[in-house]
Each structure stands twice: as structure tokens, then as C-alpha cells.
Motif scaffolding. Structure first.
Motif, PDB file in Angstrom:
ATOM      1  N   SER A  45     -11.156  -3.549   4.931  1.00 51.36           N
ATOM      2  CA  SER A  45     -10.994  -2.417   5.838  1.00 51.36           C
ATOM      3  C   SER A  45     -11.686  -3.010   7.184  1.00 51.36           C
ATOM      4  N   ASN A  46     -12.477  -3.837   7.094  1.00 51.15           N
ATOM      5  CA  ASN A  46     -13.361  -4.262   8.262  1.00 51.15           C
ATOM      6  C   ASN A  46     -12.497  -5.528   9.106  1.00 51.15           C
ATOM      7  N   ARG A  82      -4.608   2.899   7.733  1.00 54.52           N
ATOM      8  CA  ARG A  82      -3.592   3.320   6.510  1.00 54.52           C
ATOM      9  C   ARG A  82      -4.464   3.826   5.316  1.00 54.52           C
ATOM     10  N   LEU A  83      -5.452   3.069   4.799  1.00 54.90           N
ATOM     11  CA  LEU A  83      -6.461   3.564   3.721  1.00 54.90           C
ATOM     12  C   LEU A  83      -7.034   4.639   3.902  1.00 54.90           C
ATOM     13  N   ILE A 134       1.003  -1.477  -0.076  1.00 56.52           N
ATOM     14  CA  ILE A 134      -0.088   0.037  -0.089  1.00 56.52           C
ATOM     15  C   ILE A 134       0.818   1.257   0.105  1.00 56.52           C
ATOM     16  N   ASP A 135       1.750   1.308   0.813  1.00 53.98           N
ATOM     17  CA  ASP A 135       2.765   2.386   1.080  1.00 53.98           C
ATOM     18  C   ASP A 135       3.687   2.595  -0.366  1.00 53.98           C
ATOM     19  N   GLU A 136       4.071   1.666  -0.870  1.00 49.67           N
ATOM     20  CA  GLU A 136       4.691   1.676  -2.227  1.00 49.67           C
ATOM     21  C   GLU A 136       3.885   2.237  -3.214  1.00 49.67           C
ATOM     22  N   HIS A 137       2.756   1.978  -3.356  1.00 54.23           N
ATOM     23  CA  HIS A 137       1.822   2.320  -4.462  1.00 54.23           C
ATOM     24  C   HIS A 137       1.320   3.618  -4.239  1.00 54.23           C
ATOM     25  N   TRP A 138       0.936   3.919  -2.765  1.00 45.61           N
ATOM     26  CA  TRP A 138       0.733   5.561  -2.566  1.00 45.61           C
ATOM     27  C   TRP A 138       1.853   6.330  -2.998  1.00 45.61           C
ATOM     28  N   ALA A 139       3.060   6.043  -2.580  1.00 48.67           N
ATOM     29  CA  ALA A 139       4.086   6.933  -2.773  1.00 48.67           C
ATOM     30  C   ALA A 139       4.352   7.223  -4.108  1.00 48.67           C
ATOM     31  N   SER A 140       3.990   6.140  -5.075  1.00 47.67           N
ATOM     32  CA  SER A 140       3.977   6.531  -6.588  1.00 47.67           C
ATOM     33  C   SER A 140       2.988   7.414  -7.065  1.00 47.67           C
TER      34      SER A 140
END
Lengths: 202, 202
Positions: free
Chosen positions: A117-118, A126-127, A58-64
Motif C-alpha cells: 500500500s505504501n 483499490r484496497l 484484486i478485482d477478480e478476488h473481490w468480485a468472488s
């Protein structure tokens, strides 16, 4: 197996591809390691758990994606045109994914929101941070457009949420019908949601 | 274990609850049978596969939701007010789910679209049929509103898709933030998307 120093990266890349194709729950550590060409025993040297791995994905995808969104939304074009370019970028990204693997994988964050998420508060948190950051970026542009008299929203935060929500909704349909044409209405709908139905540049 | 004639129903009910909480991939047949109070060996007497079971869950959920939507959308109220009632019904349903299990489970069809549509064509096809049916119902109301001069859409099909897409997008956020307040903008956004921003009844 390549150099040990690459193994963590390869686990991350394999997990990203597999999660895009099949979500999180359907995956096992053994399958990820096999796809990465890494012995299963080394997984926990790099990641404490499957959850830690998905947080890294998730973090890598969001950084990009954040780099891409900032490049567009902090740019020099007219404010509403910058939003339009985000939609064009989204469409191009989904088209490229469809061409490379045959199906539209949709938005990683939306996919994991509805699947996970649940189930884990760490992933939910994080999301939430990521969608809040997306909404921040969109709201800043709406504030600019409002100052220029180009939109007529009453609440810029709610308007930004609605723009991102409709983006997620249309990406959901693009994935379901495996058709990027489903993203066609994004721009006109954004203008409608912002009370900017007929600007000169449309 | 109760009467055998109830066992199939109990498997279906258990699967529905578990899928709402945790999605499809995270579940196993053994867990479903345990929750249903049914011996694992009897599962395949009722369902050929886990996929067949999820299709039955989808069909049952849509039968119920379709009745609810038709009751509202085929009703006597003004066309746009009927759409408003669908949003109110969605909000009430999500609130009731949140009160009973602590978290908003979102839209079963949206959840399974993002988790599963790329994994099995049978599920993708069924979900496409359901969203097409939802869009049919919404489009019929938009056509009525258009004939009454209450909306200004150019393409009623695309407008109906956009109304359902924004509904899915906001339900995604309601689930992520576990907050039905996220559904607040549905009605105003629907009016904006349909070019009916300021009707007398708002």
C-alpha cells in the motif's frame, strides 16, 4: 499454449496463485508467463504492466468474495448469526487453501496492504475501496442488530471497522502459525466488540 | 565510505529503512549497499545473505520494541492502564514515522508476516517467537488484572492473543489509510475483548 483467447485468463490465474504464495514484489513477468504457459511476449497484449495485472487479480478476488459475503450478509438468518457465518466461511476458505498448497495464504487484501500500500497509490486506493465495501456490509448488519437491541455499540461505523480489523489480525496469526485454530476466537471476540457478549444463541 | 567498522551498522540501518518503506522482496543487495554508502562487494563480509540481514533487522527492531514494552508493561501503573500505554506508544511511534517519511509504515513484524512468512521458515520462526513474546507480556498483565477482578476472561492466553491480533488489524488499517486516527479504538476494544467494558478509569 492453448487458444489465444484463454491466454489472458491463464495469466490472471497464474498471477493469483503466485501472489497468494509469495506476494507481489517477488514475482516477475517471465515467471508468471511460464506458470501460465504463455509466451512472455504476449503479456503486454493483455496487461499494460505488472501493476495492472495485480489490480485485475484484486478485482477478480473481490468480485468472488463480495458475492460470498453478500450471499451470507444479505441473507435471512439473524443479523449476528450472519456475521458468524462470514467467520466460518473465512475459516473454511483458509482451511481449503492450506489443504491444497500446504500453507495458509491469509487474506489477499491484507497481504497486499502490508506489502504494497505504501508503494503504489493505485493499489492503495483499490484496497481502500474494498475494505470500505467490507465495512459497509458489516455495518449494515450491525445497524440491524442494533435496531433489534442485540448489540450496544455507540458508533456502528467504528464497530464495523473493528470487526474487520480483528478479522485481519487473526488471519495474520493463522498465516504466521499456519493454523486455522487461530481463527477460533473470531466469533466470541466479535460479540465482545459489539457489546453482545452473551446472546441466547451463543 | 566511513570506517569499515561502521559499514555493517550502516547496512543494517539502510536495510531497516528500506524494508519499512517497501518490504523485503522489492529490495536488492545493491540498493541496500548504495543507500548505506558501502561497496557492494563488502556486503557478504557482514551478512551471509539477504535473509540473514532481514533476520538482523527483525532482531534489532524487537530488541528496541521489547525494551519499550517491558518498560511500560513491567511498570507500576494499574495493569489495564499499562496496556493503554502500549497502544499510546504504538500510536506515537506510527505518527513519528508518518511525520518523518510521509506514510505510516505499520508494524515491521506484521508486514513481514504477511509478505514473507510463507517464503522462508527462518523468518516465519523468528516472527513466531516475537509474537509469542509479545503475547507473553500482554498475558502477564491480563493475569494481574484478572487477579484484581478487573477483567472477566476465561482463557488469559487466548485473550492476550486477541489483544495483539486487534492491534495488528488496526495498524494494518492505519497503514492502508495512512491515518493514525484508525488506532483510536484500540483501548476501548481492548477493554471490550477483556470483558472490562466500563472500568472507573475509562
Amino acid at each position: 499454449m492453448g487458444r489465444t483467447s484463454d491466454a489472458g485468463e491463464r495469466i490472471l490465474a497464474a498471477a493469483r496463485s503466485l501472489i497468494e504464495l509469495r506476494g507481489y514484489s517477488a514475482l516477475g513477468v517471465a515467471e508468471i508467463c511460464k506458470a501460465a504457459g504463455v509466451p512472455k511476449g504476449s503479456f503486454y497484449y493483455f496487461y499494460a504492466s505488472k501493476e495492472a495485472l495485480v489490480l485485475a487479480v484484486i478485482d477478480e478476488h473481490w468480485a468472488s468474495q463480495e458475492r460470498s459475503w453478500r450471499r451470507i450478509l444479505d441473507g435471512e438468518a439473524e443479523p449476528l448469526q450472519r456475521l458468524r457465518r462470514v467467520f466460518e466461511e473465512t475459516t473454511a476458505t483458509q482451511s481449503a487453501g492450506q489443504q491444497s498448497c500446504g500453507t495458509i495464504s491469509g487474506c489477499l487484501f491484507g497481504n497486499l496492504t502490508l506489502e504494497m500500500s505504501n508503494q503504489t497509490e493505485a493499489i492503495r486506493g483499490r484496497l481502500q475501496e474494498i475494505f470500505d465495501a467490507q465495512i459497509d456490509l458489516v455495518e449494515a448488519v450491525i445497524v440491524e442488530a442494533l435496531a433489534r437491541g442485540e448489540v450496544t455499540v455507540g458508533d456502528t461505523r467504528e464497530a464495523a471497522r473493528s470487526v474487520v480489523a480483528q478479522l485481519e489480525g487473526h488471519v495474520l496469526f493463522a498465516k504466521l502459525y499456519n493454523d486455522t485454530e487461530r481463527l477460533g476466537p473470531l466469533w466470541a471476540n466479535c460479540l465482545a466488540l459489539l457489546g453482545a457478549r452473551t446472546p441466547a444463541e451463543v
